[in-house]
Structures are given as C-alpha cells and as structure tokens.
Enzyme design. Structure first.
Site, PDB file in Angstrom:
ATOM      1  N   LYS A 161     -31.943  30.433  16.790  1.00 33.16           N
ATOM      2  CA  LYS A 161     -33.150  29.630  17.021  1.00 33.16           C
ATOM      3  C   LYS A 161     -33.637  28.960  15.731  1.00 33.16           C
ATOM      4  O   LYS A 161     -34.269  27.916  15.773  1.00 33.16           O
ATOM      5  CB  LYS A 161     -34.263  30.508  17.612  1.00 33.16           C
ATOM      6  CG  LYS A 161     -33.950  30.929  19.044  1.00 33.16           C
ATOM      7  CD  LYS A 161     -34.906  31.982  19.567  1.00 33.16           C
ATOM      8  CE  LYS A 161     -34.533  32.338  21.009  1.00 33.16           C
ATOM      9  NZ  LYS A 161     -35.149  33.567  21.481  1.00 33.16           N
ATOM     10  N   SER A 207     -30.703  35.349  19.041  1.00 35.86           N
ATOM     11  CA  SER A 207     -31.918  34.609  18.663  1.00 35.86           C
ATOM     12  C   SER A 207     -31.916  34.090  17.235  1.00 35.86           C
ATOM     13  O   SER A 207     -32.752  33.242  16.888  1.00 35.86           O
ATOM     14  CB  SER A 207     -33.149  35.496  18.842  1.00 35.86           C
ATOM     15  OG  SER A 207     -33.637  35.356  20.137  1.00 35.86           O
TER      16      SER A 207
END
Ligand code: GLU
Length: 304
Positions: free
Chosen positions: A67, A64
């Site tokens: 992101k 993540s």
C-alpha cells in the site's frame, strides 16, 4: 562504531530462543500454508555495507506493505489532489473495518487501511495504461530488480475470499468515491497485495523513502515533501491499530503486512526489513515487531 553484523546476529539468535506465540494468517487460504519457522532480517544502509540474518532470501507475500508503494505511485501521478479522496488520520481500527467508512461518508481515514488503498488502486487504474503491468514495472524499477512478481495463486485465493474488501469497495462506490468498476479495482488491489519479495528486495523497494525520493537506480521519483508525507503516514498509520505501540517501542516509520513482513526506515540512514509469518493479535508479525524494537534499542538509532 556499531557492529551491525553482530547486532543482527544477536537479535536473530535471541528471538529464535523465545516462543513465537504468533499465528500465521489464514483468512487468505493460500497464506495459511506458509511455515511459521521462517525468520529473516535484512539491513540496507544508505551508501554503506548491508547486513542480513536468517531466511532473508525467501520470498513472501508482502500484502499491505504494497500500500505504501501504490500510494507513492499515485502521489507522483496526481499530486495533492489525492487528499480530496482520503484523509491522513490513524484509524485506531483494524485494517478492514467498515463502520468508520460509512460514518465518514466514504472518505477513508488514511491510504494504508484497506478502504484507502482501494481508492488508491482506483486512481492508479484511471491513470495507468496497463495498471497491473505498469505498477509491477514501477516496483521492479524502484528495487532495481526485474525478478519481482505477483503470486497469481495468492491473488486468486484472496479474490475468492475477500468479501470484506468487496463490501468496502461497494460502500466506496455508493458514496461516489470509486470511479472504476469494483471488480477491476479489486483485481488490481489483490494483485498488488500478492506481490512477492524477500527481505532484501523489500528493503530495496523502500530505499527511496530513506533516500530523499531517489531509488536504487538513482532515479528521483518523489519530491522531498512527498517523501516526508509518506513517512509521516507510515509512522501514524502503518501498523493497523498498533501504530502507537510501534512508534512507542521502535520509533521508526514503517509498514507491516499480514504475510508477516515489516519494513521500517530511518531517513538518510537505513531500511530494515524483517519477515516472520506468525502474527500477534493485532495482525503484526510477532517476532518482527520484537526484532525492530531490539534493533533501535541496541543501536540507539530511531527518529526520536
Ligand atoms: N490483501 C489483504 C487484505 O486486503 C491485505 C491485508 C494486510 O496485509 O493488512 O485483506
């Protein structure tokens, strides 16, 4: 004068001495095989000497953390129109929560939860000629490092088990917030998450967020306002439903990933990347969170 070398060495030694109660993520099968014994730290100071400790040279799945990089690319391509398709509020929910997305009619709470990042992936697919290649080139450019790559095994592994992400993408599609085919968007998203870097490379890739939008190669990618916005989103949304705890304990904008990486930064001063694959119950690296807390406490340097 702070002796950063000593600070990092102390943190490394202290944390190796405590029991790591974290657990390695296993919902992506390929991640489950990573040894929990890894623990690395890299301190990248703006225009000053850098320091490191432990396994900072070993590459890991950034998951993540990517992101933030996809958000930066999308923001630089489409500007503020991105906020018509997602919000900037912390979710207070785990990263892959679905009911909130349905209640809020397909507008993700923020770009750092999965739903938001999937919309960002959709934007990049619409905007880039060769999305996977172009995004990889962007990250390599930011970090000034042509050896950064996707791990295809991790991407394939997540594709085979990423049911919740499929559910999220179809829900977004049903609300008209996904323009490209679900399979294409998720193929990009899974690759983006499967980027591999070591702590040094990660801190290099995030250099621009601490350096007023200017990357390692001295190229401006973001305006000052865009950097301010991205850092604010990292502070409020960067740690799943533990963003408040991270701000409280550490006091820096940052982002974590289920591969056990964390990167945090103090604007105009430094970027600190840690990697320890054991995750706490909220999905953040158990040792990484503590390393960052000790770092800002020992040095007295946080945004507060
Ligand atoms: N690729 C992971 C997923 O979508 C990212 C999770 C994370 O690091 O938060 O499930």
């Amino acid at each position: 004068m702070i002796d950063y070398k000593q600070v990092l060495e102390d943190i490394h030694t202290e944390l190796l001495g405590i029991e790591d109660t974290g657990e390695v993520a296993s919902y992506i099968p390929e991640l489950a095989s990573v040894s929990q014994d890894n623990f690395g730290i890299y301190l990248n100071r703006i225009n000053e000497e850098n320091y490191c400790a432990g396994n900072w040279k070993t590459r890991f799945s950034v998951q993540s953390i990517s992101k933030v990089l996809s958000l930066a690319k999308a923001l630089s391509l489409v500007g503020t129109s991105i906020w018509n398709r997602m919000d900037v509020e912390p979710s207070g929910d785990p990263f892959n929560h679905l009911s909130l997305l349905e209640m809020e009619e397909g507008i993700p709470r923020n770009p750092l939860i999965n739903a938001g990042a999937i919309v960002v992936a959709d934007i990049l697919i619409s905007e880039l000629k060769n999305p996977k290649e172009d995004f990889l080139a962007y990250v390599r450019g930011l970090a000034n490092d042509a050896t950064i790559n996707y791990n295809e095994r991790v991407a394939t592994s997540e594709k085979a088990t990423g049911f919740k992400n499929y559910a999220t993408a179809y829900l977004l599609k049903s609300f008209g917030n996904l323009n490209n085919p679900v399979d294409q968007v998720l193929d990009f998203y899974f690759h983006q998450c499967a980027l591999e870097m070591n702590c040094e490379q990660l801190s290099n890739a995030f250099y621009l967020f601490a350096n007023r939008g200017i990357c390692m190669r001295n190229k401006a990618h973001l305006t000052l306002t865009q950097v301010k916005r991205i850092n604010a989103i990292m502070l409020t949304c960067g740690f799943y439903d533990e963003a408040g705890e991270f701000a409280f304990e550490v006091g820096l904008p940052g982002k974590s990933g289920v591969g056990g990486g964390i990167v945090a930064l103090l604007p105009n001063e430094y970027i600190l990347a840690t990697w320890a694959p054991g995750l706490n119950p909220k999905g953040n690296s158990y040792l990484g969170m503590q390393a960052l807390e000790r770092f800002t406490t020992k040095t007295g340097a946080s945004i507060f």
